[in-house]
Write a protein that holds these residues in place. Structure first.
Motif, PDB file in Angstrom:
ATOM      1  N   ASP A  46       0.867  -1.238   0.034  1.00 44.36           N
ATOM      2  CA  ASP A  46       0.012   0.017   0.000  1.00 44.36           C
ATOM      3  C   ASP A  46       0.752   1.300   0.022  1.00 44.36           C
ATOM      4  N   LYS A  47       1.920   1.155   0.783  1.00 42.40           N
ATOM      5  CA  LYS A  47       2.935   2.356   0.852  1.00 42.40           C
ATOM      6  C   LYS A  47       3.357   2.633  -0.547  1.00 42.40           C
ATOM      7  N   LEU A  48       3.795   1.428  -1.267  1.00 38.51           N
ATOM      8  CA  LEU A  48       4.453   1.701  -2.599  1.00 38.51           C
ATOM      9  C   LEU A  48       3.505   2.406  -3.870  1.00 38.51           C
ATOM     10  N   GLN A  49       2.191   2.420  -3.320  1.00 46.37           N
ATOM     11  CA  GLN A  49       1.309   3.032  -4.263  1.00 46.37           C
ATOM     12  C   GLN A  49       1.567   2.539  -5.813  1.00 46.37           C
ATOM     13  N   GLY A  50       1.220   1.317  -5.901  1.00 49.90           N
ATOM     14  CA  GLY A  50       1.363   0.642  -7.416  1.00 49.90           C
ATOM     15  C   GLY A  50       0.361  -0.474  -7.505  1.00 49.90           C
ATOM     16  N   LYS A  51       0.598  -1.037  -8.464  1.00 51.58           N
ATOM     17  CA  LYS A  51      -0.507  -2.139  -8.851  1.00 51.58           C
ATOM     18  C   LYS A  51       0.488  -3.538  -8.661  1.00 51.58           C
ATOM     19  N   PRO A  52       0.220  -4.388  -7.655  1.00 50.00           N
ATOM     20  CA  PRO A  52       0.796  -5.624  -7.589  1.00 50.00           C
ATOM     21  C   PRO A  52       0.378  -6.349  -8.844  1.00 50.00           C
ATOM     22  N   VAL A  53       1.682  -6.990  -9.579  1.00 54.12           N
ATOM     23  CA  VAL A  53       1.125  -7.922 -10.626  1.00 54.12           C
ATOM     24  C   VAL A  53       1.729  -9.126 -10.670  1.00 54.12           C
ATOM     25  N   GLY A  54       2.127  -9.829  -9.695  1.00 53.74           N
ATOM     26  CA  GLY A  54       2.862 -11.196  -9.629  1.00 53.74           C
ATOM     27  C   GLY A  54       3.536 -11.283  -8.406  1.00 53.74           C
ATOM     28  N   ILE A  55       3.695 -12.704  -8.141  1.00 50.04           N
ATOM     29  CA  ILE A  55       4.122 -12.983  -6.945  1.00 50.04           C
ATOM     30  C   ILE A  55       5.353 -14.082  -7.293  1.00 50.04           C
ATOM     31  N   LEU A  56       6.501 -13.852  -7.245  1.00 49.92           N
ATOM     32  CA  LEU A  56       7.595 -14.982  -7.687  1.00 49.92           C
ATOM     33  C   LEU A  56       8.174 -15.772  -6.385  1.00 49.92           C
ATOM     34  N   LEU A  57       8.073 -16.929  -6.345  1.00 49.97           N
ATOM     35  CA  LEU A  57       8.432 -17.712  -5.337  1.00 49.97           C
ATOM     36  C   LEU A  57       9.816 -18.548  -5.868  1.00 49.97           C
ATOM     37  N   THR A  58      11.031 -18.207  -4.991  1.00 51.21           N
ATOM     38  CA  THR A  58      12.400 -18.659  -5.220  1.00 51.21           C
ATOM     39  C   THR A  58      12.231 -20.230  -4.908  1.00 51.21           C
ATOM     40  N   HIS A  59      11.383 -20.695  -4.029  1.00 51.07           N
ATOM     41  CA  HIS A  59      11.195 -21.981  -3.712  1.00 51.07           C
ATOM     42  C   HIS A  59      10.115 -22.161  -2.818  1.00 51.07           C
ATOM     43  N   GLY A  60       9.708 -23.406  -2.422  1.00 47.78           N
ATOM     44  CA  GLY A  60       8.429 -23.670  -1.680  1.00 47.78           C
ATOM     45  C   GLY A  60       8.371 -24.077  -0.367  1.00 47.78           C
ATOM     46  N   HIS A  61       9.661 -24.020   0.424  1.00 47.03           N
ATOM     47  CA  HIS A  61       9.624 -23.729   1.815  1.00 47.03           C
ATOM     48  C   HIS A  61       8.826 -22.752   2.348  1.00 47.03           C
ATOM     49  N   ASP A  63       8.861 -20.893   4.924  1.00 51.14           N
ATOM     50  CA  ASP A  63       9.280 -19.437   5.291  1.00 51.14           C
ATOM     51  C   ASP A  63       9.296 -18.448   4.034  1.00 51.14           C
ATOM     52  N   HIS A  64       8.998 -18.933   2.883  1.00 52.37           N
ATOM     53  CA  HIS A  64       8.918 -18.245   1.425  1.00 52.37           C
ATOM     54  C   HIS A  64       7.609 -18.076   1.012  1.00 52.37           C
ATOM     55  N   ILE A  65       6.519 -18.807   1.581  1.00 47.39           N
ATOM     56  CA  ILE A  65       5.365 -19.047   0.876  1.00 47.39           C
ATOM     57  C   ILE A  65       4.070 -18.636   1.873  1.00 47.39           C
ATOM     58  N   LEU A  66       4.408 -18.510   3.284  1.00 41.05           N
ATOM     59  CA  LEU A  66       2.982 -18.421   4.058  1.00 41.05           C
ATOM     60  C   LEU A  66       2.160 -17.478   3.854  1.00 41.05           C
ATOM     61  N   ALA A  67       2.700 -16.213   3.435  1.00 37.53           N
ATOM     62  CA  ALA A  67       1.706 -15.131   3.069  1.00 37.53           C
ATOM     63  C   ALA A  67       1.214 -14.966   1.514  1.00 37.53           C
ATOM     64  N   ALA A  68       1.601 -15.967   0.862  1.00 30.15           N
ATOM     65  CA  ALA A  68       1.399 -15.774  -0.504  1.00 30.15           C
ATOM     66  C   ALA A  68      -0.102 -15.877  -0.799  1.00 30.15           C
ATOM     67  N   GLU A  69      -0.742 -16.934  -0.207  1.00 32.14           N
ATOM     68  CA  GLU A  69      -2.264 -16.875  -0.582  1.00 32.14           C
ATOM     69  C   GLU A  69      -3.209 -15.815  -0.286  1.00 32.14           C
ATOM     70  N   GLU A  70      -2.773 -14.989   0.892  1.00 31.81           N
ATOM     71  CA  GLU A  70      -3.325 -13.760   1.269  1.00 31.81           C
ATOM     72  C   GLU A  70      -3.075 -12.732   0.573  1.00 31.81           C
ATOM     73  N   VAL A  71      -1.921 -12.602   0.202  1.00 25.30           N
ATOM     74  CA  VAL A  71      -1.383 -11.406  -0.872  1.00 25.30           C
ATOM     75  C   VAL A  71      -1.869 -11.791  -2.133  1.00 25.30           C
ATOM     76  N   ARG A  72      -1.885 -12.931  -2.744  1.00 31.06           N
ATOM     77  CA  ARG A  72      -2.729 -13.367  -3.823  1.00 31.06           C
ATOM     78  C   ARG A  72      -4.270 -12.899  -4.122  1.00 31.06           C
ATOM     79  N   LYS A  73      -4.946 -13.302  -2.903  1.00 28.95           N
ATOM     80  CA  LYS A  73      -6.370 -12.987  -2.981  1.00 28.95           C
ATOM     81  C   LYS A  73      -6.469 -11.454  -2.694  1.00 28.95           C
ATOM     82  N   ARG A  74      -5.875 -10.704  -1.772  1.00 29.18           N
ATOM     83  CA  ARG A  74      -6.032  -9.322  -1.720  1.00 29.18           C
ATOM     84  C   ARG A  74      -5.835  -8.526  -2.897  1.00 29.18           C
ATOM     85  N   HIS A  75      -4.888  -8.997  -3.802  1.00 28.10           N
ATOM     86  CA  HIS A  75      -4.461  -8.208  -4.986  1.00 28.10           C
ATOM     87  C   HIS A  75      -4.652  -8.795  -6.281  1.00 28.10           C
ATOM     88  N   ASN A  76      -5.263 -10.030  -6.179  1.00 29.35           N
ATOM     89  CA  ASN A  76      -5.821 -10.876  -7.399  1.00 29.35           C
ATOM     90  C   ASN A  76      -4.689 -10.874  -8.429  1.00 29.35           C
TER      91      ASN A  76
END
Length: 158
Positions: A46-61, A63-76
């Motif tokens: 929100d502070k960056l004031q832009g449009k999120p367009v994708g989530i890149l995961l370097t791997h699936g552990h 500690d790299h994925i826990l917030a991905a689902e919520e961020v994906r839903k929030r920003h489509n």
């Protein structure tokens, strides 16, 4: 050269780096490894004031994925990860989330291959398969900016 803004925050119990790369021309933002603390990640976006367009995961552990689902839903937005991480993402035992009390599974939208080129946020992103830490570990390279997101491929002190 495009004008880019790179920001990062450290999230979660094992201090994972989560990055935001904003293309100032398009106002589009990439999110890399949203590991935990979705409220902080959403606030940073929100502070960056832009449009999120994708989530890149370097791997699936976890500690790299826990917030991905919520961020994906929030920003489509879509989640991108190596095709070799699918099994790991779908198993709380393998992604280690079960052992940390946050049994989590995640299904990505785009499973990419080594050498793929992703076109996101007005950028060409080259994918390098870097197995070792996990079978599908990947680095994302943006040549025009000289930026490489390496996740745990480069891991301090180990």
């Amino acid at each position: 050269m495009k004008k880019l803004m790179l920001r990062g925050i450290v999230v979660g119990p094992v201090q994972t780096n989560c990055y935001f790369l904003k293309n100032e021309e398009t106002q589009e933002i990439l999110i890399v490894d949203p590991g935990a603390e979705q409220e902080r990640i959403i606030y940073a976006l929100d502070k960056l004031q832009g449009k999120p367009v994708g989530i890149l995961l370097t791997h699936g552990h976890y500690d790299h994925i826990l917030a991905a689902e919520e961020v994906r839903k929030r920003h489509n937005v879509q989640v991108y990860v190596s095709e070799d991480e699918k099994e790991l993402l779908h198993s709380p035992q393998m992604n280690l989330s079960q052992g940390y009390g946050r049994s989590t599974v995640l299904d990505a939208d785009v499973y990419h291959k080594d050498g793929a080129h992703l076109s996101l946020a007005g950028l060409d992103i080259e994918v390098f398969h870097t197995p070792g830490h996990t079978a599908g570990g990947s680095c994302y390279y943006i040549a025009e900016a000289g930026i490489l997101f390496s996740g745990d491929t480069l891991f301090a002190a180990s």
